[in-house]
Design an enzyme around this catalytic site. Structure first.
Site, PDB file in Angstrom:
ATOM      1  N   GLY A 192       0.920  -1.203  -0.052  1.00  0.00           N
ATOM      2  CA  GLY A 192       0.097   0.079   0.012  1.00  0.00           C
ATOM      3  C   GLY A 192       0.915   1.404  -0.008  1.00  0.00           C
ATOM      4  N   GLY A 194       0.359   5.578   0.862  1.00  0.00           N
ATOM      5  CA  GLY A 194      -0.863   6.705   1.135  1.00  0.00           C
ATOM      6  C   GLY A 194       0.031   7.918   1.131  1.00  0.00           C
ATOM      7  N   GLY A 195      -0.451   9.136   1.745  1.00  0.00           N
ATOM      8  CA  GLY A 195      -0.073  10.421   1.433  1.00  0.00           C
ATOM      9  C   GLY A 195       0.955  10.443   2.642  1.00  0.00           C
ATOM     10  N   SER A 196       0.933   9.612   3.743  1.00  0.00           N
ATOM     11  CA  SER A 196       2.219   9.700   4.892  1.00  0.00           C
ATOM     12  C   SER A 196       3.210   8.642   4.852  1.00  0.00           C
ATOM     13  CB  SER A 196       1.257   9.344   6.079  1.00  0.00           C
ATOM     14  OG  SER A 196       0.711   8.087   6.018  1.00  0.00           O
ATOM     15  N   GLY A 197       2.877   7.726   3.772  1.00  0.00           N
ATOM     16  CA  GLY A 197       4.212   6.747   3.445  1.00  0.00           C
ATOM     17  C   GLY A 197       3.621   5.416   2.778  1.00  0.00           C
ATOM     18  N   VAL A 199       3.548   0.954   2.619  1.00  0.00           N
ATOM     19  CA  VAL A 199       3.329   0.022   3.586  1.00  0.00           C
ATOM     20  C   VAL A 199       3.882  -1.158   2.973  1.00  0.00           C
ATOM     21  CG1 VAL A 199       1.546  -1.144   5.054  1.00  0.00           C
ATOM     22  CG2 VAL A 199       1.197   1.055   4.457  1.00  0.00           C
ATOM     23  N   LYS A 213       5.148   0.421   8.131  1.00  0.00           N
ATOM     24  CA  LYS A 213       5.017   1.671   7.568  1.00  0.00           C
ATOM     25  C   LYS A 213       5.969   2.524   7.506  1.00  0.00           C
ATOM     26  CE  LYS A 213       1.580   5.207   6.728  1.00  0.00           C
ATOM     27  NZ  LYS A 213       0.021   5.656   7.011  1.00  0.00           N
ATOM     28  N   ASP A 315      -6.803  11.829   9.637  1.00  0.00           N
ATOM     29  CA  ASP A 315      -7.067  11.457   8.317  1.00  0.00           C
ATOM     30  C   ASP A 315      -7.855  10.062   8.225  1.00  0.00           C
ATOM     31  OD1 ASP A 315      -6.384  11.059   5.740  1.00  0.00           O
ATOM     32  OD2 ASP A 315      -4.371   9.989   5.902  1.00  0.00           O
TER      33      ASP A 315
END
Length: 472
Positions: A192, A194-197, A199, A213, A315
């Site tokens: 995965g 996302g905007g924060s990192g 996975v 993550k 979030d």
């Protein structure tokens, strides 16, 4: 709690009906040979009065004496009884020998041996009855492995202190970067982004699957601040929040990497189920979706109102809601959220979150728990409608809440079921309307009009009823 009485104390093992009967039967079987042996010896003693020869009678009495001697020697309850029985048997043996030497007739010897054997048998039975009662008391005590709390009085204290067993929750483990690389196969299995990192899937040494993550920042990350955030996350324990297993902070060149280790959920995120075709949405019937809505609401209510330090998620979206094997929801990514003091209502900071779920006040860098409420409302609308809250390619402020406007218009015209996900069958229309009412209350632009997550939980669980909110 399962297995506990109302008093909160676990029942002693072996006290139940079945266990008690089995224990009693074992005791009877163990003690049965003693009365049987006594009865057999008593019958042999009486046989000496039959029409037998004197030598046979003396032989029978001798056998009885030897049997009584074995009983007294090998089955006493204490050393004291063993000594006393030895003294008694010795005295009786002296009496029998003296009688046999001085008696002129063999019948007198038989009578003497009979009396001595009966006396020894009688004394043995008396001792066994006493020791049996004592051993029964001891057995009763030893069957209860659970004792009352021990009270001890410390020096200088007049009040006794109760000894208590404390259980310490497992703390997040600090991993080295080499351990992270080993468990993720050098970050070779990304599951995965996302905007924060990003996975990655990995395995611990014991075979447990984990999700790692990786959060990369070009700004320096202070170890003290990072560990402070980790300590806050470690203090959070709720069944609908993903537990943090471990962490790692690495400085590589000009970048700083924060690595967080979580349990891996094979069923993935709610985003994967809602936005990847009707076949997957069909596997999420209305009861399951309603339960997911309640799970997430309870998790946010816990973060906002029950933690020692109030925690903002900032979030909330389907991608950060993971589903376990029973399709129960678990909120993730609160570990990189913001914690604020319990007495604060907002905090000034830069905008955070994901387009389509961000509250309008975030553009003014003013965040509060009501920002999470807005994001939850948008997620709730997506859960009911089975579609994203933002149109494909939409990036303007006019399109970020188009789904809320459509749902509000349909509900006002009594056509709410037109926007409800058609992949669901046998939907309870009243429940859907109540959930949509909650969602529309949560996505109001004026944050003071939005309910708290505690109120949201009360409404979803049927303790409070709300009407359609006014358009703001």
């Amino acid at each position: 709690m399962s297995g506990l009485h109302d008093s909160g104390v676990a029942p002693p093992r072996g006290r139940g009906c079945c266990c008690g009967c089995a224990s009693a039967l074992c005791k009877i079987v163990k003690r049965l040979p003693h009365p049987v042996a006594v009865l057999v010896i008593f019958i042999l003693i009486l046989l000496s009065y039959g029409h037998y020869s004197s030598s046979l009678k003396i032989a029978l009495e001798s056998v009885c004496y030897a049997a009584i001697a074995c009983l007294c020697t090998f089955t006493p309850s204490s050393q004291r009884e063993r000594r006393l029985s030895g003294i008694l048997l010795s005295l009786l043996a002296v009496v029998i020998v003296f009688s046999a030497a001085s008696a002129k007739r063999s019948n007198a010897t038989v009578v003497t041996m009979t009396v001595c054997n009966l006396l020894a048998l009688f004394v043995y039975c008396i001792w066994k009855l006493r020791s049996g009662g004592a051993s029964a008391e001891v057995d009763t005590d030893t069957e209860a492995p659970l004792e009352l709390p021990v009270l001890k009085e410390e020096a200088g204290c007049s009040t006794p202190v109760q000894q208590t067993t404390f259980y310490i929750e497992e703390l997040p483990r600090k991993f080295s970067y080499e351990e992270i690389c080993a468990m993720t196969g050098d970050f070779g299995n990304m599951v995965g982004r996302g905007g924060s990192g990003e996975v990655f899937r990995g395995l611990l040494d014991d075979g447990m699957p984990v999700a790692v993550k990786q959060i990369t920042s070009n700004k320096p990350v202070g170890e003290a601040d990072f560990l402070r955030e980790i300590s806050i996350v470690a203090s959070v324990h709720h069944r609908s929040l993903v537990r943090l297993l471990g962490y790692c902070l690495v400085r590589r060149g000009g970048s700083h990497q924060c690595l967080l280790v979580y349990p891996f959920f094979e069923h993935g995120s709610l985003d994967w189920w809602l936005f990847n075709g009707e076949d997957r949405r069909r596997l999420l019937p209305w009861p399951t979706r309603r339960r997911i809505a309640v799970d997430v609401a309870r998790a946010l209510a816990y973060l906002h109102h029950e933690c020692r330090r109030q925690i903002l998620h900032l979030d909330i979206k389907p991608a950060n809601i993971l589903l376990d094997g029973c399709l129960r929801a678990h909120v993730s990514d609160f570990g990189v959220s913001m914690s604020i003091a319990q007495d604060m209502t907002s905090v000034e900071t830069r905008g955070r979150g994901t387009l389509g779920y961000m509250a309008p006040e975030i553009s003014l860098s003013k965040l509060s728990v009501k920002s999470d409420v807005y994001s939850y409302g948008m997620t709730l609308l997506e859960l009911v409608c089975g579609r994203r809250s933002v149109e494909d390619g939409g990036a303007s402020s006019e399109t970020t809440d188009f789904l809320a406007r459509i749902v509000r218009e349909k509900m006002a015209r009594g056509a709410l079921m037109e926007v409800v996900d058609a992949a669901m069958v046998r939907v309870d229309e009243e429940e859907v309307e109540a959930v949509v009412n909650v969602a529309l209350c949560c996505v109001q632009h004026r944050r003071e009009l939005r309910p708290s997550m505690l109120t949201v939980v009360d409404v979803l669980e049927g303790r409070v009823v709300v009407g359609l909110p006014l358009q703001d």
